[in-house]
Write a protein that holds these residues in place. Sequence first.
Motif, PDB file in Angstrom:
ATOM      1  N   GLU A  63      26.882  30.234 -14.334  1.00  0.00           N
ATOM      2  CA  GLU A  63      26.616  31.312 -13.378  1.00  0.00           C
ATOM      3  C   GLU A  63      25.204  31.161 -12.819  1.00  0.00           C
ATOM      4  N   ARG A  86      30.179  30.016 -10.886  1.00  0.00           N
ATOM      5  CA  ARG A  86      30.229  31.376 -10.338  1.00  0.00           C
ATOM      6  C   ARG A  86      28.875  31.662  -9.697  1.00  0.00           C
ATOM      7  N   HIS A  88      26.214  34.157  -7.690  1.00  0.00           N
ATOM      8  CA  HIS A  88      25.800  35.543  -7.520  1.00  0.00           C
ATOM      9  C   HIS A  88      24.755  35.601  -6.409  1.00  0.00           C
ATOM     10  N   ALA A 106      30.780  35.531  -6.175  1.00  0.00           N
ATOM     11  CA  ALA A 106      31.624  36.281  -7.102  1.00  0.00           C
ATOM     12  C   ALA A 106      31.131  37.705  -7.262  1.00  0.00           C
TER      13      ALA A 106
END
Length: 235
Positions: A63, A86, A88, A106
């Motif tokens: 992430e 993912r 952000h 995401a």
Amino acid sequence: MLKNPGLMLTHNEIAVRLTAVRERIARAAARAKRDPATVRLVLASKTQPPEVIRAAYAAGAREFGENYVQEAVAKQDALADLNDLRWHLIGHLQTNKARDAADRFALIHSLDSARVAAALGRARPAPRVAVLIEVNAADEASKSGVAPAEVERLIEAARATVEILGLMTIPPPDNDPERSRGHFAGLRAMRDRLAAATGLALSELSMGMTGDFDVAIEEGATIVRVGRAIFGERA
């Protein structure tokens, strides 16, 4: 051996730093009698080139948080083969970037207006874009975010167009992380109050960075955003 020209960190050094951050997360969670698995680590990768993100990925990170949509899009395209990343958005989102953001992230941590929420809703009506509301807890003129008194109003205005999962804040910079504790505890209390008032779960609390994420975890953070502790100082 990978080297980032700005930071001069090798692949192995990034892996060692990532392990150290995870150990800090585990210790903070233990102090709070929490399961470390309830805390998600997002690597703040602003200004880091794709090869550095690859090094962190090879060390187990999945992430990553970016501040700017255009910078993120370029990296996402360069790393398209890593299909379990993912992304952000942890920086301020402008309305004119909402369409790209809706398709690329995401989770957006920085919703701060009904106008941006409406633009995200138009860009992707279903499934609704997942967001956190950014709270300017200390009312700092230099920061974006919603004043604490306006958060519930924004939730009610935006809940039909985006999926509001929780709150985010960045406390004023301070060398003593204990001085951030009150801001983190206040955000948790606000979340609890707003969840009861609105009927939304608001399960996510994005708070805590390199200097203070231990304290944020002790106060209930579910997401911490860490860059410098893993990638070193920016060039």
